[in-house]
Design a protein around this motif. Structure first.
Motif, PDB file in Angstrom:
ATOM      1  N   ASP A 105     -37.767  -9.186 -16.150  1.00  0.00           N
ATOM      2  CA  ASP A 105     -37.615  -8.055 -17.070  1.00  0.00           C
ATOM      3  C   ASP A 105     -36.552  -7.053 -16.632  1.00  0.00           C
ATOM      4  O   ASP A 105     -36.356  -6.036 -17.300  1.00  0.00           O
ATOM      5  N   LEU A 106     -35.874  -7.301 -15.529  1.00  0.00           N
ATOM      6  CA  LEU A 106     -34.839  -6.378 -15.081  1.00  0.00           C
ATOM      7  C   LEU A 106     -33.672  -6.340 -16.066  1.00  0.00           C
ATOM      8  O   LEU A 106     -33.374  -7.335 -16.738  1.00  0.00           O
ATOM      9  N   ARG A 107     -32.990  -5.193 -16.127  1.00  0.00           N
ATOM     10  CA  ARG A 107     -31.802  -5.058 -16.964  1.00  0.00           C
ATOM     11  C   ARG A 107     -30.561  -5.174 -16.088  1.00  0.00           C
ATOM     12  O   ARG A 107     -30.394  -4.387 -15.155  1.00  0.00           O
ATOM     13  N   LEU A 108     -29.717  -6.142 -16.357  1.00  0.00           N
ATOM     14  CA  LEU A 108     -28.487  -6.317 -15.590  1.00  0.00           C
ATOM     15  C   LEU A 108     -27.509  -5.202 -15.943  1.00  0.00           C
ATOM     16  O   LEU A 108     -27.157  -5.003 -17.105  1.00  0.00           O
ATOM     17  N   VAL A 109     -27.078  -4.454 -14.929  1.00  0.00           N
ATOM     18  CA  VAL A 109     -26.198  -3.309 -15.111  1.00  0.00           C
ATOM     19  C   VAL A 109     -24.758  -3.642 -14.740  1.00  0.00           C
ATOM     20  O   VAL A 109     -23.808  -3.230 -15.413  1.00  0.00           O
ATOM     21  N   HIS A 110     -24.592  -4.398 -13.676  1.00  0.00           N
ATOM     22  CA  HIS A 110     -23.245  -4.655 -13.153  1.00  0.00           C
ATOM     23  C   HIS A 110     -23.237  -5.989 -12.432  1.00  0.00           C
ATOM     24  O   HIS A 110     -24.180  -6.331 -11.704  1.00  0.00           O
ATOM     25  N   ALA A 111     -22.178  -6.750 -12.636  1.00  0.00           N
ATOM     26  CA  ALA A 111     -21.960  -8.002 -11.905  1.00  0.00           C
ATOM     27  C   ALA A 111     -20.502  -8.045 -11.479  1.00  0.00           C
ATOM     28  O   ALA A 111     -19.600  -7.838 -12.302  1.00  0.00           O
ATOM     29  N   GLY A 112     -20.260  -8.269 -10.205  1.00  0.00           N
ATOM     30  CA  GLY A 112     -18.896  -8.295  -9.704  1.00  0.00           C
ATOM     31  C   GLY A 112     -18.711  -9.336  -8.626  1.00  0.00           C
ATOM     32  O   GLY A 112     -19.678  -9.777  -7.994  1.00  0.00           O
ATOM     33  N   GLU A 113     -17.459  -9.741  -8.430  1.00  0.00           N
ATOM     34  CA  GLU A 113     -17.122 -10.741  -7.416  1.00  0.00           C
ATOM     35  C   GLU A 113     -15.762 -10.404  -6.837  1.00  0.00           C
ATOM     36  O   GLU A 113     -14.863  -9.966  -7.562  1.00  0.00           O
ATOM     37  N   ALA A 114     -15.621 -10.590  -5.537  1.00  0.00           N
ATOM     38  CA  ALA A 114     -14.333 -10.312  -4.889  1.00  0.00           C
ATOM     39  C   ALA A 114     -14.168 -11.230  -3.698  1.00  0.00           C
ATOM     40  O   ALA A 114     -15.150 -11.615  -3.045  1.00  0.00           O
ATOM     41  N   GLU A 115     -12.917 -11.582  -3.411  1.00  0.00           N
ATOM     42  CA  GLU A 115     -12.607 -12.351  -2.207  1.00  0.00           C
ATOM     43  C   GLU A 115     -12.027 -11.418  -1.154  1.00  0.00           C
ATOM     44  O   GLU A 115     -11.278 -10.480  -1.483  1.00  0.00           O
ATOM     45  N   HIS A 116     -12.376 -11.670   0.098  1.00  0.00           N
ATOM     46  CA  HIS A 116     -11.942 -10.821   1.197  1.00  0.00           C
ATOM     47  C   HIS A 116     -11.203 -11.657   2.248  1.00  0.00           C
ATOM     48  O   HIS A 116     -11.626 -12.781   2.550  1.00  0.00           O
ATOM     49  N   THR A 152     -38.601   4.255 -23.281  1.00  0.00           N
ATOM     50  CA  THR A 152     -38.835   5.492 -23.999  1.00  0.00           C
ATOM     51  C   THR A 152     -37.536   6.012 -24.607  1.00  0.00           C
ATOM     52  O   THR A 152     -36.450   5.523 -24.298  1.00  0.00           O
ATOM     53  N   PHE A 153     -37.669   7.036 -25.467  1.00  0.00           N
ATOM     54  CA  PHE A 153     -36.486   7.646 -26.056  1.00  0.00           C
ATOM     55  C   PHE A 153     -35.566   8.188 -24.966  1.00  0.00           C
ATOM     56  O   PHE A 153     -34.339   8.046 -25.038  1.00  0.00           O
ATOM     57  N   LEU A 154     -36.155   8.807 -23.923  1.00  0.00           N
ATOM     58  CA  LEU A 154     -35.349   9.362 -22.840  1.00  0.00           C
ATOM     59  C   LEU A 154     -34.571   8.277 -22.120  1.00  0.00           C
ATOM     60  O   LEU A 154     -33.372   8.430 -21.853  1.00  0.00           O
ATOM     61  N   VAL A 155     -35.243   7.172 -21.825  1.00  0.00           N
ATOM     62  CA  VAL A 155     -34.565   6.073 -21.132  1.00  0.00           C
ATOM     63  C   VAL A 155     -33.420   5.534 -21.979  1.00  0.00           C
ATOM     64  O   VAL A 155     -32.311   5.306 -21.487  1.00  0.00           O
ATOM     65  N   ARG A 156     -33.647   5.334 -23.265  1.00  0.00           N
ATOM     66  CA  ARG A 156     -32.587   4.825 -24.142  1.00  0.00           C
ATOM     67  C   ARG A 156     -31.415   5.794 -24.218  1.00  0.00           C
ATOM     68  O   ARG A 156     -30.259   5.388 -24.330  1.00  0.00           O
ATOM     69  N   ALA A 157     -31.726   7.097 -24.144  1.00  0.00           N
ATOM     70  CA  ALA A 157     -30.674   8.096 -24.258  1.00  0.00           C
ATOM     71  C   ALA A 157     -29.794   8.168 -23.024  1.00  0.00           C
ATOM     72  O   ALA A 157     -28.571   8.331 -23.131  1.00  0.00           O
ATOM     73  N   VAL A 158     -30.404   8.055 -21.838  1.00  0.00           N
ATOM     74  CA  VAL A 158     -29.637   8.258 -20.602  1.00  0.00           C
ATOM     75  C   VAL A 158     -29.156   6.962 -19.982  1.00  0.00           C
ATOM     76  O   VAL A 158     -28.305   6.990 -19.089  1.00  0.00           O
ATOM     77  N   PRO A 201     -27.064   4.494 -20.894  1.00  0.00           N
ATOM     78  CA  PRO A 201     -25.616   4.232 -20.840  1.00  0.00           C
ATOM     79  C   PRO A 201     -24.907   5.027 -19.759  1.00  0.00           C
ATOM     80  O   PRO A 201     -24.035   4.496 -19.051  1.00  0.00           O
ATOM     81  N   ALA A 202     -25.262   6.303 -19.619  1.00  0.00           N
ATOM     82  CA  ALA A 202     -24.629   7.122 -18.590  1.00  0.00           C
ATOM     83  C   ALA A 202     -25.022   6.641 -17.196  1.00  0.00           C
ATOM     84  O   ALA A 202     -24.186   6.589 -16.280  1.00  0.00           O
ATOM     85  N   LEU A 203     -26.281   6.269 -17.030  1.00  0.00           N
ATOM     86  CA  LEU A 203     -26.729   5.768 -15.732  1.00  0.00           C
ATOM     87  C   LEU A 203     -26.007   4.471 -15.370  1.00  0.00           C
ATOM     88  O   LEU A 203     -25.635   4.254 -14.216  1.00  0.00           O
ATOM     89  N   ARG A 204     -25.838   3.610 -16.357  1.00  0.00           N
ATOM     90  CA  ARG A 204     -25.117   2.353 -16.107  1.00  0.00           C
ATOM     91  C   ARG A 204     -23.699   2.638 -15.625  1.00  0.00           C
ATOM     92  O   ARG A 204     -23.223   2.025 -14.663  1.00  0.00           O
ATOM     93  N   LEU A 205     -23.019   3.547 -16.303  1.00  0.00           N
ATOM     94  CA  LEU A 205     -21.643   3.860 -15.944  1.00  0.00           C
ATOM     95  C   LEU A 205     -21.562   4.438 -14.542  1.00  0.00           C
ATOM     96  O   LEU A 205     -20.728   4.002 -13.723  1.00  0.00           O
ATOM     97  N   VAL A 206     -22.420   5.406 -14.234  1.00  0.00           N
ATOM     98  CA  VAL A 206     -22.395   6.040 -12.913  1.00  0.00           C
ATOM     99  C   VAL A 206     -22.725   5.023 -11.826  1.00  0.00           C
ATOM    100  O   VAL A 206     -22.042   4.953 -10.787  1.00  0.00           O
ATOM    101  N   ALA A 207     -23.765   4.223 -12.049  1.00  0.00           N
ATOM    102  CA  ALA A 207     -24.173   3.242 -11.037  1.00  0.00           C
ATOM    103  C   ALA A 207     -23.079   2.210 -10.798  1.00  0.00           C
ATOM    104  O   ALA A 207     -22.787   1.847  -9.652  1.00  0.00           O
TER     105      ALA A 207
END
Length: 400
Positions: A196-207, A336-342, A344-350
């Motif tokens: 049930d987790l919501r995927l926020v960010h996926a990234g890959e890099a070579e070092h 909740t309404f609060l979660v839906r509202a915030v 997008p901003a949380l995703r961007l900041v994280a």
């Protein structure tokens, strides 16, 4: 090696309040750098690591978010072996990504959806359920054809899902995934990386560095005040807790076990804003934070709201690939309404924050690799770097 930090209060860890712990490490004095610098650049040592540590093990290749629907597939390269993992109805299947005809890599896309896999070189097609060849152009020129289940099929691999994480083994015999990870790590993955987790960010890099260098970087906080100099890094309630400058009355505990090490803390507990925000987003939220390293190369961290899992894969003796996935968990109920509202901003900041931290860490890797290749020193570790010591001891023992 099975040691862990003990609580300083009389009641022991089971009865402790979260605000009565003191910062403490397992070791009280400095520790030797177990691996010599050559272990980070030697071809012989690298080949031994692949043979002894990686080839027999299980490897995190995807999450359920990437293989959610029938036909979804991902491809990965595991130190020279190309792999396909696909969802077929309710089960997962995995194959070596090589055509049985003339050995071309069968699928070159990183992900997609398909009922069959078709080789773009000569057009051989394979069934996505069991890897059987089902179309051969000019089939009459290949008489006699192998029967169903014969050698003209894709090689199957073991694949298992634990929680929402998908693992593959390159060997068809050996320990199960749960046996490989150990019971404690397995239970953590099942609990904290559910479907049930919501995927926020996926990234890959070579070092441009040996795979052990990024692993060791995330196992210690000694570097934080020097590498992470951005404004967020200076915020006392977020990053100074990692630097060790504030011991305070806070739970900061290391566990050093045979198959993993962990760091436990009450992240941001001093911030009223942070505590209030956590409670609004998730009524059962706490400020607990755990950072867990499952040997050899899987690292995950979790709070009540956010989770991440990171994998560092060796490419060659002086190059590696890092992949990271960040998730939110707002509970199993409808948001909740609060979660839906915030959200997008949380995703961007994280996302921005995790990209920034990873970029700052990566900037020093090339210097560490260059230093390893020329160092005349034996190296030394402080007691706060004891998780690095435990990891090096694991590698040394496995490759002995």
């Amino acid at each position: 090696m099975i040691v862990e930090a003990q609580c300083g209060c009389k009641r022991g860890s089971a009865g402790c309040r979260r605000d009565t712990w003191l910062l403490m490490w397992v070791n009280k004095t400095r520790l030797p750098h177990v691996l010599p610098p050559s272990a980070y650049s030697s071809r012989t040592f690298f080949d031994r690591e692949i043979d002894k540590i990686f080839a027999p093990g299980w490897h995190l290749v995807a999450t359920n978010h990437e293989l959610r629907r029938h036909g979804d597939f991902v491809t990965r390269d595991l130190w020279g072996t190309p792999v396909i993992v696909r969802r077929h109805d309710e089960r997962l299947v995995a194959f070596v990504n090589v055509c049985a005809h003339r050995h071309a890599r069968l699928v070159h896309e990183k992900c997609g959806s398909a009922e069959r896999f078709r080789c773009r070189y000569h057009g051989w097609e394979y069934d996505g359920a069991d890897g059987e060849v089902c179309v051969i152009p000019d089939a009459s020129s290949f008489v006699p054809l192998g029967r169903k289940g014969g050698r003209e099929r894709l090689k199957s691999l073991r694949v298992e899902m634990l929680g929402g994480l998908v693992f593959v083994s390159l060997e068809n015999t050996g320990p199960s995934l749960r046996e490989h990870l150990g019971e404690e790590t397995s239970r953590m993955i099942e609990r904290f990386f559910h479907a049930d987790l919501r995927l926020v960010h996926a990234g890959e890099a070579e070092h441009p560095c040996n795979w052990k260098i990024p692993i060791e970087n995330v196992l210690e906080t000694y570097h934080v005040p020097f590498v992470h100099q951005n404004p967020l890094a200076r915020h006392p309630e977020w990053f100074e807790v990692f630097s060790g400058k504030r011991s305070g009355d806070r739970e900061i505990v290391h566990q050093l076990r045979e198959r993993f090490t962990s760091y436990e803390d009450s992240l941001g507990a001093e911030s009223r804003f942070y505590r209030a925000a956590m409670q609004l987003l998730h009524p059962a939220a706490t400020t607990d934070y755990v950072h867990h390293h499952a040997f050899p190369n899987v690292v995950f961290g979790y709070t009540s709201i956010a989770r991440f899992v990171q994998v560092i894969e060796p490419i060659d003796r002086a190059s590696s690939r890092a992949s990271i996935r960040l998730f939110f968990d707002f509970g199993h109920a409808a948001p909740t309404f609060l979660v839906r509202a915030v959200e997008p901003a949380l995703r961007l900041v994280a996302s921005r924050l995790i990209e920034l931290v990873l970029r700052e860490d990566a900037a020093v890797y090339v210097d560490v690799q260059r230093g390893m290749e020329a160092s005349p020193h034996a190296g030394v570790l402080g007691c706060r770097e004891e998780r690095v010591h435990a990891f090096q001891a694991y590698v040394a023992s496995a490759c002995a």
